[in-house]
Scaffold this active site. Structure first.
Site, short mmCIF file in Angstrom:
data_model
loop_
_atom_site.label_atom_id
_atom_site.label_comp_id
_atom_site.label_asym_id
_atom_site.label_seq_id
_atom_site.Cartn_x
_atom_site.Cartn_y
_atom_site.Cartn_z
N ASP A 1 33.72 85.76 25.62
CA ASP A 1 33.50 84.46 24.97
C ASP A 1 34.85 83.77 24.68
O ASP A 1 34.99 82.56 24.81
CB ASP A 1 32.73 84.64 23.65
CG ASP A 1 31.56 85.58 23.84
OD1 ASP A 1 30.41 85.12 23.82
OD2 ASP A 1 31.80 86.79 24.03
N HIS B 1 28.78 89.06 19.57
CA HIS B 1 28.71 88.57 20.95
C HIS B 1 27.27 88.07 21.12
O HIS B 1 26.37 88.81 21.48
CB HIS B 1 29.02 89.69 21.94
CG HIS B 1 28.75 89.32 23.38
ND1 HIS B 1 29.42 88.32 24.03
CD2 HIS B 1 27.86 89.81 24.28
CE1 HIS B 1 28.97 88.21 25.26
NE2 HIS B 1 28.00 89.10 25.44
P1 NAD Z 1 21.49 95.39 36.02
O1 NAD Z 1 20.04 95.49 35.74
O2 NAD Z 1 21.96 94.73 37.28
O3 NAD Z 1 22.15 96.86 35.99
C1 NAD Z 1 21.80 97.84 35.09
C2 NAD Z 1 22.04 99.18 35.79
O4 NAD Z 1 21.83 100.23 34.86
C3 NAD Z 1 21.07 99.42 36.96
O5 NAD Z 1 21.80 99.72 38.14
C4 NAD Z 1 20.24 100.61 36.50
O6 NAD Z 1 19.83 101.47 37.56
C5 NAD Z 1 21.23 101.30 35.56
N1 NAD Z 1 20.62 102.23 34.63
C6 NAD Z 1 19.47 102.06 33.89
N2 NAD Z 1 19.26 103.16 33.15
C7 NAD Z 1 20.27 104.03 33.40
C8 NAD Z 1 20.60 105.32 32.95
N3 NAD Z 1 19.82 105.98 32.05
N4 NAD Z 1 21.70 105.91 33.43
C9 NAD Z 1 22.49 105.29 34.33
N5 NAD Z 1 22.24 104.05 34.81
C10 NAD Z 1 21.13 103.44 34.36
O7 NAD Z 1 22.13 94.67 34.76
P2 NAD Z 1 23.56 93.94 34.72
O8 NAD Z 1 23.43 92.52 35.11
O9 NAD Z 1 24.53 94.83 35.43
O10 NAD Z 1 23.84 93.96 33.14
C11 NAD Z 1 24.12 95.18 32.49
C12 NAD Z 1 24.29 94.93 31.00
O11 NAD Z 1 25.50 94.22 30.77
C13 NAD Z 1 23.17 94.08 30.37
O12 NAD Z 1 22.82 94.62 29.13
C14 NAD Z 1 23.83 92.72 30.19
O13 NAD Z 1 23.22 91.97 29.16
C15 NAD Z 1 25.22 93.17 29.83
N6 NAD Z 1 26.27 92.15 29.91
C16 NAD Z 1 27.19 92.18 28.91
C17 NAD Z 1 28.21 91.23 28.88
C18 NAD Z 1 29.22 91.30 27.78
O14 NAD Z 1 30.10 90.40 27.66
N7 NAD Z 1 29.17 92.29 26.92
C19 NAD Z 1 28.26 90.24 29.88
C20 NAD Z 1 27.32 90.26 30.90
C21 NAD Z 1 26.30 91.22 30.89
#
Ligand code: NAD
Length: 316
Positions: free
Chosen positions: A149, A176
């Protein structure tokens, strides 16, 4: 640190973008990718490995939890996306189940000085959960917090003023999420406080309204990007890479990571995780910095803390 080993748990859009960013940097020299979808992790590793002749030497493999042994940083991006009609709390409950299994699996292998960097949302609540669950020093459990952010705010101020974003110094602090706070009272452009800079900018915008609008753009950014392409991942990958560089190179960088707040703002914010400017070194969060926020900003930061406190209560 000669061997700089990083493990990424969760190889979705965010995890794989972090892997691609890390690959192109010189800081990390061993990268392990773990996902429940083993084919996805193995496919990404093959794809990334084929570009190895273009980058600095590093080992990369699709691994398992025992690979966490010897790792300096474990980055968690694993999680599930919000289902249509699902509340934020229901999403949190599902992600807590995933985090339960991940923390149980990683705990036996985690080195005493390893850092855990949480990226999955809601990042403040999940960082708090990981800290409590692992029972390790809070300095070593960090959330990516509002580093993204803050970068977004620098970028929109830079666009608005026509100044290089690297010469804009500002912080977004607090949650966040929707209650985050843009700390304009400590924002400078080329060393000039933004309020003074605005007077000499001659763009003739209504200063206060324009600044509020810039922060709305930042708050709205994730919603806008998700509406257009389903997820946000490139800028967060660069933000995480910056945190990794601070951790692995012992930079002592000031970053708005999500950190444990024992007792801040005269006891008004206690026992939660959220973002304030922190000094980040190889030991994790060295200390929290306290710039002179305005009274209004302090009120908003305290309110943001209460939002997270309530979310934490909902899972306890
Ligand atoms: P996504 O759905 O593309 O990926 C999630 C991954 O996690 C998948 O590949 C899935 O197979 C895996 N997964 C699920 N359970 C699991 C487990 N027990 N062990 C190992 N792997 C597992 O989602 P994304 O777009 O990559 O987003 C991931 C996270 O990041 C979300 O929560 C999103 O909101 C967050 N995010 C955070 C920020 C930030 O600034 N903090 C910014 C963008 C996204």
């Amino acid at each position: 640190m000669n061997n700089r080993k990083v493990v990424i748990i969760g190889d979705g859009m965010v995890g794989s973008s972090i892997a691609f960013t890390v690959l192109q940097d010189e800081t990390v020299n061993e990268l392990i990718i773990i996902d429940v979808n083993k084919d996805k992790a193995q496919g990404d590793v093959l794809d990334l490995a084929h570009g190895m002749c273009f980058v600095s030497p590093k080992k990369i493999k699709a691994g398992d939890y025992d690979d966490i042994k010897d790792a300096h940083v474990v980055v968690i991006t694993a999680g599930v996306a919000q289902r249509p009609g699902e509340t934020r709390l229901q999403l949190l409950e599902r992600n807590i189940k995933i985090f339960d299994s991940i923390t149980n699996s990683m705990k036996p292998y985690l080195e005493d000085d390893a850092i855990v960097l949480v990226v999955t949302n809601p990042v403040d609540v999940l960082s708090y959960y990981v800290y409590k669950k692992l029972g390790i020093d809070s300095k070593r459990v960090i959330g990516s917090g509002t580093v993204l952010d803050t970068a977004r705010l620098k970028s929109v101020i830079a666009d608005h003023t026509g100044i290089d974003p690297r010469n804009v110094h500002t912080f977004v602090v607090g949650e966040h999420g929707d209650s985050e706070v843009a700390a304009y009272s400590v924002t400078t452009i080329g060393g000039i406080p933004i309020s003074e800079y605005c007077n000499s900018c001659k763009k003739c915008c209504d200063k206060r309204l324009e600044l509020l609008n810039l922060h709305h753009v930042v708050k709205d950014a994730a919603y806008q990007i998700i509406a257009k392409k389903g997820a946000t991942y490139y800028a967060v990958a660069l933000a995480v890479n910056q945190i990794l560089k601070a951790l692995l190179n012992n930079y002592h960088s000031v970053l708005t990571v999500s950190t444990y707040i024992q007792n801040e703002f005269d006891g008004q914010v206690r026992d939660i995780y959220f973002s304030l400017p922190c000094v980040v070194s190889s030991r994790g969060v060295e200390k929290i910095l306290h710039p002179s926020y305005s009274k209004d900003e302090v009120d908003q930061i305290v309110k943001s803390g209460k939002t997270i406190e309530n979310e934490i209560k909902s899972i306890s």
